[in-house]
Design an enzyme around this catalytic site. Structure first.
Site, PDB file in Angstrom:
ATOM      1  N   HIS A 142      -6.745  -5.647  34.844  1.00  0.00           N
ATOM      2  CA  HIS A 142      -7.559  -6.539  35.721  1.00  0.00           C
ATOM      3  C   HIS A 142      -9.001  -6.671  35.140  1.00  0.00           C
ATOM      4  O   HIS A 142      -9.984  -6.641  35.875  1.00  0.00           O
ATOM      5  CB  HIS A 142      -7.891  -5.534  36.853  1.00  0.00           C
ATOM      6  CG  HIS A 142      -6.565  -5.050  37.504  1.00  0.00           C
ATOM      7  ND1 HIS A 142      -5.684  -5.847  38.253  1.00  0.00           N
ATOM      8  CD2 HIS A 142      -5.697  -3.879  37.648  1.00  0.00           C
ATOM      9  CE1 HIS A 142      -4.449  -5.296  38.640  1.00  0.00           C
ATOM     10  NE2 HIS A 142      -4.603  -4.062  38.352  1.00  0.00           N
ATOM     11  N   ARG A 180      -9.456  -5.708  42.885  1.00  0.00           N
ATOM     12  CA  ARG A 180      -9.468  -6.566  44.108  1.00  0.00           C
ATOM     13  C   ARG A 180      -9.989  -7.466  44.075  1.00  0.00           C
ATOM     14  O   ARG A 180     -10.344  -8.591  45.000  1.00  0.00           O
ATOM     15  CB  ARG A 180      -9.799  -5.629  45.176  1.00  0.00           C
ATOM     16  CG  ARG A 180      -8.557  -4.748  45.635  1.00  0.00           C
ATOM     17  CD  ARG A 180      -8.780  -4.202  46.791  1.00  0.00           C
ATOM     18  NE  ARG A 180      -8.424  -2.629  46.830  1.00  0.00           N
ATOM     19  CZ  ARG A 180      -8.480  -1.746  47.879  1.00  0.00           C
ATOM     20  NH1 ARG A 180      -9.081  -2.074  48.932  1.00  0.00           N
ATOM     21  NH2 ARG A 180      -8.006  -0.511  47.649  1.00  0.00           N
ATOM     22  N   PRO A 183     -17.723   1.816  45.281  1.00  0.00           N
ATOM     23  CA  PRO A 183     -18.907   2.360  44.538  1.00  0.00           C
ATOM     24  C   PRO A 183     -19.967   1.872  45.661  1.00  0.00           C
ATOM     25  O   PRO A 183     -20.295   0.868  45.972  1.00  0.00           O
ATOM     26  CB  PRO A 183     -19.204   1.435  43.335  1.00  0.00           C
ATOM     27  CG  PRO A 183     -17.824   1.015  43.023  1.00  0.00           C
ATOM     28  CD  PRO A 183     -17.155   0.953  44.347  1.00  0.00           C
ATOM     29  N   GLU A 184     -20.576   3.107  46.259  1.00  0.00           N
ATOM     30  CA  GLU A 184     -21.786   2.871  47.034  1.00  0.00           C
ATOM     31  C   GLU A 184     -22.898   3.332  46.246  1.00  0.00           C
ATOM     32  O   GLU A 184     -22.796   3.588  44.861  1.00  0.00           O
ATOM     33  CB  GLU A 184     -21.648   3.812  48.333  1.00  0.00           C
ATOM     34  CG  GLU A 184     -20.418   3.484  49.307  1.00  0.00           C
ATOM     35  CD  GLU A 184     -20.227   4.297  50.113  1.00  0.00           C
ATOM     36  OE1 GLU A 184     -21.308   4.786  50.953  1.00  0.00           O
ATOM     37  OE2 GLU A 184     -19.172   4.462  50.908  1.00  0.00           O
TER      38      GLU A 184
END
Length: 269
Positions: free
Chosen positions: A91, A110, A2-3
């Site tokens: 997650h 991650r 995500p930017e």
DNA sequence: CCTTAGTCCTGCATGC
DNA sequence: TGCATGCAGGACTAAG
């Protein structure tokens, strides 16, 4: 990853649902997703009303009733989803139980995502550069750079401009016809102006396309962005350039891959 | 001042 | 089939 456009899209979906809701209870499943201790998080967040939700750079910001701020940075793989059932995601790193039976899950495969509590809105994210959504603003920032650093490295520096990541840096440089290794202070004012105009256009059209979906990225409503169809260079190494059919190159710069067309983006110094 | 390498992480692609 | 390796990278830190 995500930017700015992805975070903007997420915030657009979160705001109408979360504004005015109360955080009843939080659960932390991965300690390193938080900065500070669990007790402090519970003390500060639980029982508070969400007064405002907005984006700053790549951060999602929440203003609470106690005037403290809470931020979420999605890192590489962060996702926020509204979860109505009891399904426990593999997650899941943090869970927010809100009023009106709303549950927001922070899922982050991650584990690069980070949340943080700030004492006040005033001291929130003071290290960040200006927002890159206005071309004149960007030009004012970029023109005064005296650095010989590679322009790509400058665009990724959140202290200079906040919100640009690898995808949109590569795309902006392609559209401006600038080689990513070009030394920032060697780029003439015409080219720099062009870059300053391309950046907000690249970002705005990505927002219009509800973000770029690369593999795992999902919006809070679980849907996919569609900006990936419109990328010209990112992730397209060895493919033909859309403008001149030259083979797109990929190099490593500051530990990241950079994609560009060597013909459309000639090296300047 | 600036760059490089290391750290944190998991899943997926590749190669033998 | 299965195991090892490499790759993806945002932000930060340490070393050169």
């Amino acid at each position: 990853m995500p930017e700015l456009p992805e975070v903007e899209t997420i915030v657009n979906q979160l705001t109408p649902v979360l504004s005015g809701k109360k955080i009843k209870r939080i659960k932390i499943f991965w300690k390193r997703s938080i900065q500070g201790d669990e007790d402090e998080y519970k003390r500060t967040l639980e029982g508070q009303t969400i007064m405002n939700v907005w984006r700053r750079g790549k951060y999602i910001c929440f203003l609470l009733g106690n005037r403290k701020c809470f931020t979420i940075h999605m890192g590489m793989s962060g996702k926020l989803i509204f979860n109505e059932d009891k399904h426990f995601h593999k997650h899941l790193r943090m869970e927010f139980d809100l009023s009106h039976h709303i549950r927001l899950d922070f899922i982050d495969m991650r584990k690069f995502g980070k949340t943080r509590i700030w004492k006040s809105e005033k001291e929130l994210l003071t290290q960040l550069g200006p927002e890159p959504l206005d071309s004149q603003n960007i030009y004012r920032t970029l023109r005064k750079l005296k650095t010989r650093r590679a322009i790509k490295s400058v665009l990724l520096d959140q202290k200079i401009l906040a919100g640009i990541g690898n995808i949109y840096a590569d795309e902006s440089l392609f559209r401006a016809g600038i080689h990513p290794l070009s030394s920032a202070c060697q780029i003439d004012s015409k080219k720099m102006k062009r870059l300053s105009q391309e950046i907000p256009q690249v970002l705005a059209s990505a927002i219009q396309n509800i973000g770029t979906t690369i593999s795992q990225y999902r919006l809070p409503n679980q849907l996919l962005g569609k900006n990936q169809q419109f990328l010209n260079v990112y992730g397209l190494a060895d493919k033909a350039c859309v403008k001149c059919r030259t083979r797109i190159k990929r190099i490593r710069l500051n530990g990241r891959s950079s994609h560009f067309c060597s013909k459309c983006q000639p090296i300047l110094e």
